[in-house]
Design an enzyme around this catalytic site. Structure first.
Site, PDB file in Angstrom:
ATOM      1  N   HIS A  43       0.879  -1.161   0.000  1.00 20.86           N
ATOM      2  CA  HIS A  43       0.000   0.000   0.000  1.00 20.86           C
ATOM      3  C   HIS A  43       0.921   1.216   0.000  1.00 20.86           C
ATOM      4  CE1 HIS A  43      -3.751   2.057   0.869  1.00 20.86           C
ATOM      5  NE2 HIS A  43      -3.014   2.873   1.606  1.00 20.86           N
ATOM      6  N   GLU A 181      -1.732 -12.363   7.087  1.00 21.70           N
ATOM      7  CA  GLU A 181      -1.415 -11.186   7.923  1.00 21.70           C
ATOM      8  C   GLU A 181      -2.531 -10.827   8.916  1.00 21.70           C
ATOM      9  OE1 GLU A 181       1.035 -12.027   5.560  1.00 21.70           O
ATOM     10  OE2 GLU A 181       2.029 -10.300   6.418  1.00 21.70           O
ATOM     11  N   TYR A 183      -5.839 -10.634   8.304  1.00 31.54           N
ATOM     12  CA  TYR A 183      -7.019  -9.954   7.758  1.00 31.54           C
ATOM     13  C   TYR A 183      -8.227 -10.915   7.732  1.00 31.54           C
ATOM     14  CZ  TYR A 183      -3.925  -6.109   6.402  1.00 31.54           C
ATOM     15  OH  TYR A 183      -3.054  -5.061   6.427  1.00 31.54           O
ATOM     16  N   ARG A 231      -2.685 -15.649  -1.010  1.00 30.49           N
ATOM     17  CA  ARG A 231      -1.639 -15.364  -0.007  1.00 30.49           C
ATOM     18  C   ARG A 231      -2.007 -16.131   1.246  1.00 30.49           C
ATOM     19  NH1 ARG A 231       1.463 -10.256   1.349  1.00 30.49           N
ATOM     20  NH2 ARG A 231       3.162 -11.135   2.584  1.00 30.49           N
ATOM     21  N   HIS A 269      -0.587  -9.006  11.748  1.00 30.59           N
ATOM     22  CA  HIS A 269      -0.109  -7.665  12.120  1.00 30.59           C
ATOM     23  C   HIS A 269      -0.038  -7.481  13.632  1.00 30.59           C
ATOM     24  CE1 HIS A 269       0.433  -6.255   8.183  1.00 30.59           C
ATOM     25  NE2 HIS A 269      -0.841  -6.209   7.843  1.00 30.59           N
ATOM     26  N   CYS A 351      17.354  -2.361  -0.103  1.00 29.37           N
ATOM     27  CA  CYS A 351      16.415  -2.023   0.970  1.00 29.37           C
ATOM     28  C   CYS A 351      17.013  -2.509   2.282  1.00 29.37           C
ATOM     29  CB  CYS A 351      15.079  -2.715   0.716  1.00 29.37           C
ATOM     30  SG  CYS A 351      14.060  -2.804   2.204  1.00 29.37           S
ATOM     31  N   CYS A 354      14.395  -0.767   7.113  1.00 26.32           N
ATOM     32  CA  CYS A 354      14.254   0.175   8.230  1.00 26.32           C
ATOM     33  C   CYS A 354      12.789   0.557   8.470  1.00 26.32           C
ATOM     34  CB  CYS A 354      15.070   1.435   7.945  1.00 26.32           C
ATOM     35  SG  CYS A 354      14.473   2.349   6.502  1.00 26.32           S
ATOM     36  N   GLN A 356      11.365   3.114   7.738  1.00 17.66           N
ATOM     37  CA  GLN A 356      11.218   4.521   8.127  1.00 17.66           C
ATOM     38  C   GLN A 356      10.422   5.366   7.142  1.00 17.66           C
ATOM     39  OE1 GLN A 356      15.628   4.489   9.852  1.00 17.66           O
ATOM     40  NE2 GLN A 356      14.853   6.553   9.674  1.00 17.66           N
ATOM     41  N   LEU A 672      16.561  14.979  12.762  1.00 21.00           N
ATOM     42  CA  LEU A 672      17.423  14.478  11.686  1.00 21.00           C
ATOM     43  C   LEU A 672      17.520  12.958  11.712  1.00 21.00           C
ATOM     44  CD1 LEU A 672      19.729  15.009   9.519  1.00 21.00           C
ATOM     45  CD2 LEU A 672      21.311  14.861  11.445  1.00 21.00           C
ATOM     46  N   ALA A 674      18.760   9.566   8.664  1.00 23.03           N
ATOM     47  CA  ALA A 674      19.324   9.337   7.331  1.00 23.03           C
ATOM     48  C   ALA A 674      18.284   9.624   6.248  1.00 23.03           C
ATOM     49  CB  ALA A 674      19.824   7.902   7.222  1.00 23.03           C
TER      50      ALA A 674
HETATM   51  P1  FAD Z   1      26.781  13.056   8.879  1.00 20.38           P
HETATM   52  O1  FAD Z   1      26.420  11.656   8.670  1.00 20.38           O
HETATM   53  O2  FAD Z   1      27.098  13.500  10.250  1.00 20.38           O
HETATM   54  O3  FAD Z   1      28.020  13.382   7.922  1.00 20.38           O
HETATM   55  C1  FAD Z   1      28.706  14.597   7.950  1.00 20.38           C
HETATM   56  C2  FAD Z   1      30.121  14.391   7.426  1.00 20.38           C
HETATM   57  O4  FAD Z   1      30.759  15.650   7.300  1.00 20.38           O
HETATM   58  C3  FAD Z   1      30.983  13.570   8.354  1.00 20.38           C
HETATM   59  O5  FAD Z   1      31.528  12.456   7.654  1.00 20.38           O
HETATM   60  C4  FAD Z   1      32.072  14.545   8.799  1.00 20.38           C
HETATM   61  O6  FAD Z   1      33.331  13.913   8.988  1.00 20.38           O
HETATM   62  C5  FAD Z   1      32.125  15.519   7.646  1.00 20.38           C
HETATM   63  N1  FAD Z   1      32.646  16.845   7.992  1.00 20.38           N
HETATM   64  C6  FAD Z   1      32.222  17.654   8.998  1.00 20.38           C
HETATM   65  N2  FAD Z   1      32.939  18.824   8.965  1.00 20.38           N
HETATM   66  C7  FAD Z   1      33.800  18.735   7.926  1.00 20.38           C
HETATM   67  C8  FAD Z   1      34.770  19.625   7.375  1.00 20.38           C
HETATM   68  N3  FAD Z   1      35.001  20.830   7.859  1.00 20.38           N
HETATM   69  N4  FAD Z   1      35.487  19.209   6.292  1.00 20.38           N
HETATM   70  C9  FAD Z   1      35.277  17.971   5.758  1.00 20.38           C
HETATM   71  N5  FAD Z   1      34.371  17.101   6.247  1.00 20.38           N
HETATM   72  C10 FAD Z   1      33.616  17.479   7.297  1.00 20.38           C
HETATM   73  N6  FAD Z   1      19.322   7.369  10.859  1.00 20.38           N
HETATM   74  C11 FAD Z   1      18.324   6.669  10.335  1.00 20.38           C
HETATM   75  O7  FAD Z   1      17.596   7.198   9.505  1.00 20.38           O
HETATM   76  N7  FAD Z   1      18.072   5.382  10.712  1.00 20.38           N
HETATM   77  C12 FAD Z   1      18.834   4.742  11.621  1.00 20.38           C
HETATM   78  O8  FAD Z   1      18.593   3.583  11.934  1.00 20.38           O
HETATM   79  C13 FAD Z   1      19.910   5.446  12.190  1.00 20.38           C
HETATM   80  N8  FAD Z   1      20.703   4.879  13.121  1.00 20.38           N
HETATM   81  C14 FAD Z   1      21.716   5.595  13.660  1.00 20.38           C
HETATM   82  C15 FAD Z   1      22.507   4.998  14.632  1.00 20.38           C
HETATM   83  C16 FAD Z   1      23.563   5.710  15.200  1.00 20.38           C
HETATM   84  C17 FAD Z   1      24.376   5.056  16.264  1.00 20.38           C
HETATM   85  C18 FAD Z   1      23.835   7.038  14.779  1.00 20.38           C
HETATM   86  C19 FAD Z   1      24.960   7.809  15.389  1.00 20.38           C
HETATM   87  C20 FAD Z   1      23.041   7.633  13.827  1.00 20.38           C
HETATM   88  C21 FAD Z   1      21.984   6.925  13.269  1.00 20.38           C
HETATM   89  N9  FAD Z   1      21.148   7.507  12.317  1.00 20.38           N
HETATM   90  C22 FAD Z   1      20.128   6.788  11.774  1.00 20.38           C
HETATM   91  C23 FAD Z   1      21.282   8.933  11.972  1.00 20.38           C
HETATM   92  C24 FAD Z   1      21.966   9.177  10.640  1.00 20.38           C
HETATM   93  O9  FAD Z   1      23.132   8.418  10.534  1.00 20.38           O
HETATM   94  C25 FAD Z   1      22.255  10.658  10.503  1.00 20.38           C
HETATM   95  O10 FAD Z   1      21.067  11.387  10.680  1.00 20.38           O
HETATM   96  C26 FAD Z   1      22.857  10.994   9.159  1.00 20.38           C
HETATM   97  O11 FAD Z   1      24.084  10.323   9.002  1.00 20.38           O
HETATM   98  C27 FAD Z   1      23.078  12.496   9.001  1.00 20.38           C
HETATM   99  O12 FAD Z   1      23.612  12.698   7.724  1.00 20.38           O
HETATM  100  P2  FAD Z   1      24.483  13.944   7.289  1.00 20.38           P
HETATM  101  O13 FAD Z   1      25.034  13.582   5.962  1.00 20.38           O
HETATM  102  O14 FAD Z   1      23.695  15.170   7.399  1.00 20.38           O
HETATM  103  O15 FAD Z   1      25.655  14.049   8.382  1.00 20.38           O
HETATM  104 FE1  SF4 Z   2      13.397  -0.516   2.629  1.00 20.57          FE
HETATM  105 FE2  SF4 Z   2      13.679   1.399   4.478  1.00 20.57          FE
HETATM  106 FE3  SF4 Z   2      13.256   1.980   1.915  1.00 20.57          FE
HETATM  107 FE4  SF4 Z   2      11.295   0.950   3.377  1.00 20.57          FE
HETATM  108  S1  SF4 Z   2      12.270   2.921   3.691  1.00 20.57           S
HETATM  109  S2  SF4 Z   2      11.857   0.377   1.323  1.00 20.57           S
HETATM  110  S3  SF4 Z   2      12.436  -0.467   4.605  1.00 20.57           S
HETATM  111  S4  SF4 Z   2      15.041   0.990   2.775  1.00 20.57           S
END
Ligand code: FAD
Ligand code: SF4
Length: 688
Positions: A43, A181, A183, A231, A269, A351, A354, A356, A672, A674
């Site tokens: 969905h 699931e 249903y 299914r 579910h 994939c 996650c 998310q 924030l 990923a």
């Molecule tokens: P960042 O990933 O912080 O990258 C920034 C980069 O810039 C770094 O590599 C740094 O070295 C570089 N940098 C900084 N200043 C400079 C400079 N002056 N010159 C050159 N390089 C520089 N998110 C999810 O969505 N799902 C998850 O399951 C998840 N699990 C996580 C688990 C952990 C333990 C952690 C710590 C984070 C997790 N996250 C997760 C969060 C996710 O990883 C971050 O939100 C994401 O990485 C942020 O992305 P970004 O590119 O903005 O910054």
């Molecule tokens: Fe897969 Fe995560 Fe994308 Fe959903 S959001 S399709 S679980 S990578």
């Protein structure tokens, strides 16, 4: 049936391996599918969207072009009582076919086949008038279902038939009847939800007559050349669900009733066992499909946590199934099959399970998309066209935001240089992969490495950038993706040696003591607790070694093998339940795991100070008690109390005359993840 040991799966490692079984045709009834890859039903939220028809047509067309053998649509209800919610999608009348014809044409026009899923939610419907075989409220719903009368049951069967006829008229290649699931169909089959004493309840024979009658009638009305997928819930994972013998019998009877293909369903579910989250090992449930397969003559499809062509091929070679269903992997990469067939599986955007941006979005009534592929579900809006004027771009920061901006810009024809002060790509993803159950993020790192190389992004790793380093004549614009830094906590004793930040623990891998308090119960605090409690302090071989040399006798060695678990307490300021802000579909599983590791979760904490005796705080140790001042005598206090944007460079870069675009954590630290970092990078790169 959890007693049967799963057969170990052969994992094929060679990249040279041809995916010959996966890519071989499969005859299903009178139809031949070009390969054995099914895009499972999802969905997307577009089913109810005003532009849903054209957007779904574009969405499915890309997947058909990407080579998938068979697409199954998201579920549509056969009548009003079967909808997912009040505005939920249904197919009940001819005038609704205008929505579907563009979808069918788009898929067929791109060499694909598509079947339509009929889904009656029964007691899962978020409807005041939801219905069920018996009036028992589902643990995941607040509406009590109305018990269907005999006449209403007969009418519901005919509604499935009407829906199937309409799908056939729209041009679909078949239907999938959703019988798993938890249903409606499942609710008839299982004892726990069917307490009827008439012909539709009681014996197993009576309880399965509802699905059998549906399949028979659909086959009767549709003729031989129409695909009917059933299914089948192979593992209910709820108390008083079906036994394996019952599942096998139903599979055979559904086949006799006219089904062309059986698809595997795992877990209702409401089940409290994760079945598709990242922590679930790949192909964890394919053994049950393998067990069922010898009982059937028609092909059977395996599903759940299969995201990789090597695993998919292995499952088929090992005889566990005839076809593999992957759903979310087709959100992550529409070209999954073509990349596999063209011998470039390393280019697949995998994939990571996650949830998310897909399932969590659906629960928030938002359009499903994908964390690693923000174009999914937005094919008509977010496109990466060749740039009319190629520019020279510096991207600072190789986290997910920066890597995404870099490879998409380069793919569009720009010259891109990607800087990071660290020697490796990935930013915080390198920390995420250290958390038990989050290793799928390694695939994300692999995907970026391959894409950056493919599109010729120049990598400058191990280089901290400032306004002086960047030669102003060299770059037309700068993308600032420098991410975040930990938010500092103002607290008496915060400089005490007991205090560590999450970066000290996860990045610097500093030694952590036996008793620990974690300040902050957001995603990272929870992950830190998980990391600390899953760690074993020494290798499992140590007791054998000590015993072998007579250093310890077997009793003492045995005691060593069960090291005392680390005692971890996770604290948060807010009085809300801990975990409330985690993802809807996976947060509960993370909390469940922590509890099983003995982690104490305490909301409503006021931190007072940290000193040699530990963390002083005011908190209620039990729900409902008055908070009181206590000292946690801990070895370490780990601070994971949020993050702040790292964007100091912006001002100096602007002063030096650069055109600066800020994305990801550098732009906004609050909320924030990923997902936001990657979509930020993609949206910017599409416009540059
Ligand atoms: P960042 O990933 O912080 O990258 C920034 C980069 O810039 C770094 O590599 C740094 O070295 C570089 N940098 C900084 N200043 C400079 C400079 N002056 N010159 C050159 N390089 C520089 N998110 C999810 O969505 N799902 C998850 O399951 C998840 N699990 C996580 C688990 C952990 C333990 C952690 C710590 C984070 C997790 N996250 C997760 C969060 C996710 O990883 C971050 O939100 C994401 O990485 C942020 O992305 P970004 O590119 O903005 O910054
Ligand atoms: Fe897969 Fe995560 Fe994308 Fe959903 S959001 S399709 S679980 S990578």
């Amino acid at each position: 049936d959890k007693t049967q040991n799963p057969k170990p799966i052969t994992i094929i490692q060679s990249t040279k391996m041809a995916f010959e079984t996966l890519l071989s045709p499969l005859k299903v009834g009178s139809i031949t599918l070009k390969n054995r890859v099914m895009m499972g039903s999802m969905h997307t939220g577009l089913e109810e969207h005003p532009d849903g028809s054209s957007r779904l047509a574009a969405f499915y067309a890309e997947r058909a072009r990407g080579g998938v053998g068979l697409i199954v649509t998201g579920g549509f209800a056969p009548n009003a009582a079967g909808r997912v919610f009040e505005e939920g999608a249904e197919l009940v009348a001819e005038d609704q076919l205008d929505f579907h014809q563009p979808i069918v044409e788009a898929v067929n026009g791109n060499g694909g086949k598509i079947v339509w899923q009929i889904l009656h939610t029964g007691r899962y419907g978020l409807l005041e008038n939801c219905v069920a075989p018996s009036p028992i409220t589902a643990p995941i719903n607040f509406y009590r279902p109305k018990e269907l009368t005999h006449e209403e049951i007969l009418q519901t069967i005919e509604d499935f038939v009407r829906c199937s006829k309409l799908a056939q008229k729209a041009g679909y290649d078949g239907v999938e009847i959703m019988g798993s699931e938890g249903y409606l169909i499942n609710q008839f089959i299982a004892k726990c939800t069917n307490k009827r004493s008439d012909d539709w309840g009681g014996s197993y024979e009576n309880r399965i007559s509802f699905p059998l009658r549906i399949v028979e009638r659909v086959r009767e009305e549709s003729g031989e050349d129409f695909l009917i997928i059933f299914r089948l819930s192979c593992l209910d994972l709820v108390e008083d669900g079906s036994s394996f013998e019952e599942v096998a019998e139903l599979g055979q009877r559904v086949e006799e009733a006219g089904a062309s293909l059986i698809n595997t369903g795992i877990g209702w579910h409401e089940a409290r066992i994760p079945t598709i989250a990242m922590m679930v090992p790949r192909a964890a449930f394919s053994w049950i499909t393998g067990r069922l397969r010898p009982h059937l003559n028609i092909p059977i499809v395996t599903s759940n946590r299969i995201n990789d062509p090597y695993v998919a091929e292995s499952l088929l070679r090992d005889g566990l199934a005839d076809m593999v269903s992957m759903a979310r992997p087709f959100l992550a990469d529409e070209n999954f099959v073509n990349k596999t067939a063209e011998g470039r599986p390393e280019e697949i955007n995998t994939c990571i399970a996650c949830n998310q941006a897909c399932l969590d979005h659906i629960f928030k009534m938002e359009t499903a998309t994908c964390l690693v592929n923000p174009r999914a579900g937005h094919e008509t809006e977010l496109n990466y066209e060749t740039a009319s004027i190629p520019k020279s771009i510096a991207v600072i920061g190789a986290g997910p935001a920066g890597m995404t901006a870099a490879y998409i810009s380069a793919m569009r024809g720009h010259r891109v240089t990607l800087f990071d002060r660290r020697p490796e790509l990935g930013g915080q993803i390198n920390l995420a992969v250290k958390i038990p159950g989050k290793q799928e993020f390694f695939e994300t790192l692999r995907f970026y490495r391959v894409m950056l190389e493919k599109y010729g992004v120049e990598l400058k790793l191990g280089q901290t950038v400032d306004a002086e380093t960047l030669n102003s004549g060299t770059f037309d614009l700068v993308v600032l993706a420098t991410g975040v830094k930990p938010r500092e906590l103002e607290l008496d004793g915060i400089d005490h040696p007991k205090v560590l930040s999450y970066l000290d623990v996860l990045d610097k891998e500093r030694v952590v003591g036996q008793k620990v308090a974690v300040i902050g119960a957001g995603g990272i605090g929870i992950d830190v607790a998980h990391y600390l409690t899953a760690q074993t302090p020494f290798s499992g071989e140590v007791p054998e070694y000590l015993q072998g040399y007579g250093i310890l006798d077997s009793e003492k060695a045995l005691a060593l093998r069960k090291p005392k678990k680390r005692e971890v307490t996770v604290l948060q300021r807010s009085a809300d339940k801990i975990g409330k802000r985690l993802g809807k579909t996976t947060g509960w599983a993370h909390i469940q795991t922590l509890k099983s590791h003995g982690v104490q979760l305490l909301p409503g904490a006021t931190y007072l100070k940290i000193d040699d005796s530990g963390l002083h705080l005011r908190v209620a140790l039990k729900k409902g008690e008055e908070p009181k001042d206590i000292v946690f005598e801990v070895d370490n206090v780990i601070v994971a109390a949020g993050q702040e944007s790292r964007r100091e460079l912006e001002t100096s870069l602007r002063k030096a005359g650069f055109d600066v675009h800020v994305i990801g954590g550098a732009k906004a630290a609050l909320g924030l993840d990923a997902k936001t970092a990657i979509s930020d990078g993609a949206e910017l790169a599409a416009k540059l």
